[in-house]
Design a protein around this motif. Structure first.
Motif, PDB file in Angstrom:
ATOM      1  N   ASP A   1      -6.579   6.179   3.679  1.00 30.54           N
ATOM      2  CA  ASP A   1      -5.929   7.391   4.196  1.00 30.54           C
ATOM      3  C   ASP A   1      -4.405   7.269   4.206  1.00 30.54           C
ATOM      4  O   ASP A   1      -3.705   8.273   4.163  1.00 30.54           O
ATOM      5  CB  ASP A   1      -6.423   7.718   5.609  1.00 30.54           C
ATOM      6  CG  ASP A   1      -7.853   8.242   5.614  1.00 30.54           C
ATOM      7  OD1 ASP A   1      -8.349   8.637   4.534  1.00 30.54           O
ATOM      8  OD2 ASP A   1      -8.478   8.229   6.695  1.00 30.54           O
ATOM      9  N   SER A   2      -3.902   6.049   4.255  1.00 31.17           N
ATOM     10  CA  SER A   2      -2.447   5.849   4.302  1.00 31.17           C
ATOM     11  C   SER A   2      -1.816   5.812   2.913  1.00 31.17           C
ATOM     12  O   SER A   2      -0.595   5.754   2.796  1.00 31.17           O
ATOM     13  CB  SER A   2      -2.124   4.552   5.050  1.00 31.17           C
ATOM     14  OG  SER A   2      -2.462   3.429   4.250  1.00 31.17           O
ATOM     15  N   CYS A   3      -2.626   5.870   1.875  1.00 34.66           N
ATOM     16  CA  CYS A   3      -2.117   5.767   0.502  1.00 34.66           C
ATOM     17  C   CYS A   3      -1.675   7.124  -0.029  1.00 34.66           C
ATOM     18  O   CYS A   3      -2.270   8.145   0.283  1.00 34.66           O
ATOM     19  CB  CYS A   3      -3.218   5.253  -0.423  1.00 34.66           C
ATOM     20  SG  CYS A   3      -3.814   3.623  -0.038  1.00 34.66           S
ATOM     21  N   PRO A   4      -0.671   7.109  -0.889  1.00 34.53           N
ATOM     22  CA  PRO A   4      -0.297   8.358  -1.547  1.00 34.53           C
ATOM     23  C   PRO A   4      -1.389   8.780  -2.537  1.00 34.53           C
ATOM     24  O   PRO A   4      -2.080   7.940  -3.099  1.00 34.53           O
ATOM     25  CB  PRO A   4       0.998   8.012  -2.275  1.00 34.53           C
ATOM     26  CG  PRO A   4       1.040   6.531  -2.380  1.00 34.53           C
ATOM     27  CD  PRO A   4       0.191   5.993  -1.267  1.00 34.53           C
ATOM     28  N   ASP A   5      -1.551  10.092  -2.710  1.00 35.73           N
ATOM     29  CA  ASP A   5      -2.549  10.600  -3.654  1.00 35.73           C
ATOM     30  C   ASP A   5      -2.131  10.339  -5.091  1.00 35.73           C
ATOM     31  O   ASP A   5      -2.943  10.006  -5.936  1.00 35.73           O
ATOM     32  CB  ASP A   5      -2.738  12.115  -3.473  1.00 35.73           C
ATOM     33  CG  ASP A   5      -3.437  12.440  -2.164  1.00 35.73           C
ATOM     34  OD1 ASP A   5      -4.282  11.646  -1.733  1.00 35.73           O
ATOM     35  OD2 ASP A   5      -3.115  13.489  -1.581  1.00 35.73           O
ATOM     36  N   GLU A   6      -0.868  10.517  -5.344  1.00 38.09           N
ATOM     37  CA  GLU A   6      -0.338  10.402  -6.707  1.00 38.09           C
ATOM     38  C   GLU A   6       0.135   8.981  -6.970  1.00 38.09           C
ATOM     39  O   GLU A   6       0.461   8.240  -6.053  1.00 38.09           O
ATOM     40  CB  GLU A   6       0.853  11.349  -6.877  1.00 38.09           C
ATOM     41  CG  GLU A   6       0.510  12.805  -6.748  1.00 38.09           C
ATOM     42  CD  GLU A   6      -0.082  13.366  -8.031  1.00 38.09           C
ATOM     43  OE1 GLU A   6       0.334  12.927  -9.116  1.00 38.09           O
ATOM     44  OE2 GLU A   6      -0.961  14.232  -7.931  1.00 38.09           O
TER      45      GLU A   6
ATOM     46  N   VAL B   1       0.793  -1.228   0.000  1.00 35.31           N
ATOM     47  CA  VAL B   1       0.000   0.000   0.000  1.00 35.31           C
ATOM     48  C   VAL B   1       0.829   1.282   0.000  1.00 35.31           C
ATOM     49  O   VAL B   1       0.481   2.232  -0.698  1.00 35.31           O
ATOM     50  CB  VAL B   1      -1.035  -0.015   1.155  1.00 35.31           C
ATOM     51  CG1 VAL B   1      -1.489   1.378   1.540  1.00 35.31           C
ATOM     52  CG2 VAL B   1      -2.227  -0.854   0.746  1.00 35.31           C
ATOM     53  N   PRO B   2       1.940   1.372   0.715  1.00 36.05           N
ATOM     54  CA  PRO B   2       2.694   2.637   0.682  1.00 36.05           C
ATOM     55  C   PRO B   2       3.157   3.033  -0.722  1.00 36.05           C
ATOM     56  O   PRO B   2       3.501   4.185  -0.953  1.00 36.05           O
ATOM     57  CB  PRO B   2       3.896   2.362   1.589  1.00 36.05           C
ATOM     58  CG  PRO B   2       3.459   1.265   2.479  1.00 36.05           C
ATOM     59  CD  PRO B   2       2.515   0.428   1.664  1.00 36.05           C
ATOM     60  N   PHE B   3       3.152   2.090  -1.646  1.00 35.82           N
ATOM     61  CA  PHE B   3       3.627   2.355  -3.001  1.00 35.82           C
ATOM     62  C   PHE B   3       2.492   2.455  -4.022  1.00 35.82           C
ATOM     63  O   PHE B   3       2.742   2.685  -5.195  1.00 35.82           O
ATOM     64  CB  PHE B   3       4.598   1.255  -3.439  1.00 35.82           C
ATOM     65  CG  PHE B   3       5.695   1.030  -2.440  1.00 35.82           C
ATOM     66  CD1 PHE B   3       6.743   1.942  -2.331  1.00 35.82           C
ATOM     67  CD2 PHE B   3       5.676  -0.071  -1.596  1.00 35.82           C
ATOM     68  CE1 PHE B   3       7.751   1.750  -1.396  1.00 35.82           C
ATOM     69  CE2 PHE B   3       6.679  -0.270  -0.659  1.00 35.82           C
ATOM     70  CZ  PHE B   3       7.718   0.645  -0.556  1.00 35.82           C
ATOM     71  N   LEU B   4       1.253   2.258  -3.566  1.00 33.43           N
ATOM     72  CA  LEU B   4       0.113   2.240  -4.483  1.00 33.43           C
ATOM     73  C   LEU B   4      -0.715   3.513  -4.343  1.00 33.43           C
ATOM     74  O   LEU B   4      -0.947   3.982  -3.227  1.00 33.43           O
ATOM     75  CB  LEU B   4      -0.780   1.027  -4.194  1.00 33.43           C
ATOM     76  CG  LEU B   4      -0.147  -0.342  -4.385  1.00 33.43           C
ATOM     77  CD1 LEU B   4      -1.096  -1.430  -3.910  1.00 33.43           C
ATOM     78  CD2 LEU B   4       0.220  -0.563  -5.841  1.00 33.43           C
ATOM     79  N   PRO B   5      -1.197   4.045  -5.451  1.00 28.96           N
ATOM     80  CA  PRO B   5      -2.051   5.233  -5.352  1.00 28.96           C
ATOM     81  C   PRO B   5      -3.410   4.870  -4.746  1.00 28.96           C
ATOM     82  O   PRO B   5      -3.872   3.733  -4.855  1.00 28.96           O
ATOM     83  CB  PRO B   5      -2.193   5.693  -6.802  1.00 28.96           C
ATOM     84  CG  PRO B   5      -1.969   4.464  -7.617  1.00 28.96           C
ATOM     85  CD  PRO B   5      -0.993   3.621  -6.837  1.00 28.96           C
TER      86      PRO B   5
END
Length: 185
Positions: free
Chosen positions: A171-176, A103-107
């Motif tokens: 909420d923990s995901c990057p927007d981009e 998840v930290p790497f997925l939009p």
């Protein structure tokens, strides 16, 4: 269990055509265990040669003949031996869970897409379990009823967990899309 043992277990429910066996394997058995249908008919022929099943040919007008397979006493014993020796492992293997571990790497849009699809799939399984339960006119064995209830409990827990915690994950995901940052370099 191997393919032949799975076929024997399907025939524990009573005589069936190859087509009916294939449908049960595709729709019921494959939801529980890995199934290879590519060698279904050769495996049925091997079981017949081993004396574990018999078959009778039924002629049909304007259609190919069909075979109706039935367990022999030796086939029933072989099936019960396979069920008795089986490890009965319960594994959690999920591409969904694997992908979400990144998840930290997925939009956010991709994670939402995954959660929405998982919820839709879970709801479809629950609807199918409800249908099977509703269609039971006393024909399901107690073990089958238990499995439907067990499956329902697992699916409901999965659905409830996604609903309760999906927003936190989003909420923990990057927007981009992180790939844009990598490709911009």
């Amino acid at each position: 269990m191997n393919t032949k043992e799975l076929l024997l277990s399907v025939l524990m429910g009573g005589p069936a055509t190859g087509y009916d066996i294939k449908k049960v394997m595709e729709h019921d058995v494959s939801t529980l265990v890995d199934v290879s249908l590519s060698n279904l008919y050769p495996a049925l022929n091997e079981l017949a040669a081993e004396g574990l099943v018999t078959f009778r040919k039924v002629e049909q007008d304007n259609r190919p003949n069909k075979k109706i397979y039935e367990l022999t006493a030796a086939g029933q014993e072989a099936c019960l031996r396979a069920l008795m020796k089986g490890d009965a492992r319960h594994r959690l293997r999920s591409e969904f869970i694997f992908i979400l571990s990144f998840v930290p790497f997925l939009p956010r849009w991709r994670v939402k897409e995954l959660l929405d699809q998982r919820l839709a799939d879970t709801n479809a399984v629950l609807e199918d379990l409800d249908r099977r339960d509703a269609e039971d006119n006393g024909t399901l064995r107690e073990g089958q009823r238990f499995c439907i209830g067990f499956g329902r409990a697992m699916m409901e827990a999965q659905r409830d967990y996604i609903i309760a915690h999906g927003a936190e994950l989003l909420d923990s995901c990057p927007d981009e899309n992180p790939l844009r940052a990598v490709s911009a370099d």
